[in-house]
Motif scaffolding. Structure first.
Motif, PDB file in Angstrom:
ATOM      1  N   LEU A  69      18.057  64.349  61.111  1.00 18.86           N
ATOM      2  CA  LEU A  69      17.489  63.245  60.333  1.00 18.86           C
ATOM      3  C   LEU A  69      18.214  63.026  59.010  1.00 18.86           C
ATOM      4  N   ILE A  70      18.866  64.063  58.518  1.00 23.67           N
ATOM      5  CA  ILE A  70      19.644  63.909  57.282  1.00 23.67           C
ATOM      6  C   ILE A  70      21.034  64.504  57.466  1.00 23.67           C
ATOM      7  N   LYS A  71      21.922  64.077  56.577  1.00 25.76           N
ATOM      8  CA  LYS A  71      23.279  64.620  56.573  1.00 25.76           C
ATOM      9  C   LYS A  71      23.547  65.236  55.211  1.00 25.76           C
ATOM     10  N   GLY A  72      24.475  66.170  55.152  1.00 25.16           N
ATOM     11  CA  GLY A  72      24.807  66.797  53.880  1.00 25.16           C
ATOM     12  C   GLY A  72      26.312  66.842  53.668  1.00 25.16           C
ATOM     13  N   ASN A  73      26.731  66.410  52.482  1.00 23.05           N
ATOM     14  CA  ASN A  73      28.145  66.453  52.112  1.00 23.05           C
ATOM     15  C   ASN A  73      28.357  67.387  50.933  1.00 23.05           C
ATOM     16  N   VAL A  74      29.294  68.295  51.089  1.00 23.93           N
ATOM     17  CA  VAL A  74      29.606  69.173  49.961  1.00 23.93           C
ATOM     18  C   VAL A  74      30.464  68.405  48.962  1.00 23.93           C
ATOM     19  N   GLU A  75      30.084  68.484  47.682  1.00 28.91           N
ATOM     20  CA  GLU A  75      30.846  67.817  46.625  1.00 28.91           C
ATOM     21  C   GLU A  75      30.961  68.761  45.449  1.00 28.91           C
ATOM     22  N   GLY A  76      32.018  69.480  45.447  1.00 29.75           N
ATOM     23  CA  GLY A  76      32.180  70.484  44.396  1.00 29.75           C
ATOM     24  C   GLY A  76      31.157  71.579  44.613  1.00 29.75           C
ATOM     25  N   THR A  77      30.415  71.856  43.583  1.00 29.91           N
ATOM     26  CA  THR A  77      29.414  72.914  43.726  1.00 29.91           C
ATOM     27  C   THR A  77      28.090  72.378  44.260  1.00 29.91           C
ATOM     28  N   SER A  78      27.930  71.071  44.237  1.00 31.37           N
ATOM     29  CA  SER A  78      26.654  70.525  44.694  1.00 31.37           C
ATOM     30  C   SER A  78      26.787  69.944  46.098  1.00 31.37           C
ATOM     31  N   VAL A  79      25.653  69.791  46.755  1.00 31.32           N
ATOM     32  CA  VAL A  79      25.645  69.232  48.105  1.00 31.32           C
ATOM     33  C   VAL A  79      24.815  67.957  48.097  1.00 31.32           C
ATOM     34  N   CYS A  80      25.413  66.948  48.664  1.00 34.66           N
ATOM     35  CA  CYS A  80      24.819  65.618  48.624  1.00 34.66           C
ATOM     36  C   CYS A  80      24.133  65.316  49.953  1.00 34.66           C
ATOM     37  N   TYR A  81      22.856  65.068  49.909  1.00 34.00           N
ATOM     38  CA  TYR A  81      22.109  64.799  51.140  1.00 34.00           C
ATOM     39  C   TYR A  81      21.723  63.331  51.233  1.00 34.00           C
ATOM     40  N   CYS A  82      21.663  62.842  52.440  1.00 29.06           N
ATOM     41  CA  CYS A  82      21.153  61.491  52.639  1.00 29.06           C
ATOM     42  C   CYS A  82      20.640  61.323  54.059  1.00 29.06           C
ATOM     43  N   ILE A  83      19.919  60.251  54.286  1.00 29.89           N
ATOM     44  CA  ILE A  83      19.357  59.969  55.595  1.00 29.89           C
ATOM     45  C   ILE A  83      20.463  59.679  56.607  1.00 29.89           C
ATOM     46  N   ASP A  84      20.323  60.200  57.796  1.00 28.71           N
ATOM     47  CA  ASP A  84      21.208  59.827  58.898  1.00 28.71           C
ATOM     48  C   ASP A  84      20.568  58.623  59.588  1.00 28.71           C
ATOM     49  N   THR A  85      21.037  57.451  59.206  1.00 29.67           N
ATOM     50  CA  THR A  85      20.335  56.231  59.627  1.00 29.67           C
ATOM     51  C   THR A  85      20.322  56.038  61.140  1.00 29.67           C
ATOM     52  N   ASP A  86      21.400  56.391  61.802  1.00 36.05           N
ATOM     53  CA  ASP A  86      21.436  56.227  63.263  1.00 36.05           C
ATOM     54  C   ASP A  86      20.343  57.043  63.932  1.00 36.05           C
ATOM     55  N   ASN A  87      20.301  58.313  63.567  1.00 40.71           N
ATOM     56  CA  ASN A  87      19.297  59.178  64.180  1.00 40.71           C
ATOM     57  C   ASN A  87      17.882  58.811  63.743  1.00 40.71           C
ATOM     58  N   TRP A  88      17.775  58.354  62.522  1.00 40.37           N
ATOM     59  CA  TRP A  88      16.459  57.928  62.044  1.00 40.37           C
ATOM     60  C   TRP A  88      15.942  56.769  62.907  1.00 40.37           C
ATOM     61  N   THR A  89      16.817  55.846  63.202  1.00 40.41           N
ATOM     62  CA  THR A  89      16.433  54.701  64.033  1.00 40.41           C
ATOM     63  C   THR A  89      16.014  55.150  65.425  1.00 40.41           C
ATOM     64  N   LYS A  90      16.764  56.056  65.985  1.00 40.74           N
ATOM     65  CA  LYS A  90      16.423  56.574  67.319  1.00 40.74           C
ATOM     66  C   LYS A  90      15.060  57.243  67.303  1.00 40.74           C
ATOM     67  N   MET A  91      14.864  58.078  66.300  1.00 43.81           N
ATOM     68  CA  MET A  91      13.591  58.792  66.183  1.00 43.81           C
ATOM     69  C   MET A  91      12.451  57.801  66.013  1.00 43.81           C
TER      70      MET A  91
END
Lengths: 109, 109
Positions: A69-91
């Motif tokens: 339902l969400i994705k995570g991107n590493v950005e330096g020391t922090s991790v950026c999370y956001c909704i996985d829209t494709d999977n959210w729609t399916k769900m």
DNA sequence: AATATTAATCGTAATATTGCAATGAACAAA
DNA sequence: TTTGTTCATTGCAATATTACGATTAATATT
């Protein structure tokens, strides 16, 4: 026993239950709402936004990520999370199909 | 601890989580689908329809009833269950509002 | 009344979930 | 290189959930 007998149910029933369980905790509801609100990614300010300890938030994020339902991107020391829209729609389609069952005919109770 | 810190979340978030938890088990999904399918009431053939023991089904029914999603009528020795359509509609609106959050804008992940 | 049927409840065992302190890993900044 | 920041992981304690055997309660049937 605390263990669900998933083998007696259909794949669809088990899948609905799995996603529903993801929303079955207010912290995960709050996390998802916050991610939607910011639209763009979010890092660890979820910890300060929601009042739980960092390991607890991290654990909830892990569950949501595992479900896709969400994705995570590493950005330096922090991790950026956001909704996985494709999977959210399916769900959403799956759950909506369950919620939208026909209730037009009269009941006997 | 196994206990949710509900006091840190909004009423709405807690309510969404409560209903979602109701669907968070395939047996309850199956029970609700069966009640929708038969439309009219159902008694204890849920036990034979779903493969779980009678006390287990009874327990799941109790939870659903406690949440107001189903109603039960005593009819002789058997008890007739059916969907509480009013509450189902209310619940559906709540959950749908959560699922239908705007995902139109682009994400950064 | 005696028996059968149906479903709720009780008690218990096994497993799952939630939460956090402590620690570790990865990277940035000094 | 050292220090700080951010997040994941580990380990553990407390509580919740799931499942069912045994029993009980209520009503039907005989």
């Amino acid at each position: 026993m605390g263990v669900s007998k998933t083998e007696m149910f259909t794949d669809s029933q088990n899948e609905i239950a799995l996603f529903a369980k993801a929303f079955g905790h207010p912290a995960r509801v709050a996390i998802l709402q916050y991610l939607f609100k910011l639209n763009a990614c979010v890092c660890g300010d979820l910890v300060s936004e929601i009042g739980l300890a960092q390991p607890t938030i991290s654990q909830h994020l892990k569950e949501l990520k595992h479900l896709g339902l969400i994705k995570g991107n590493v950005e330096g020391t922090s991790v950026c999370y956001c909704i996985d829209t494709d999977n959210w729609t399916k769900m959403k389609k799956l759950i909506s199909g369950f919620l939208d069952q026909d209730i037009s005919k009269e009941n006997c109770c």
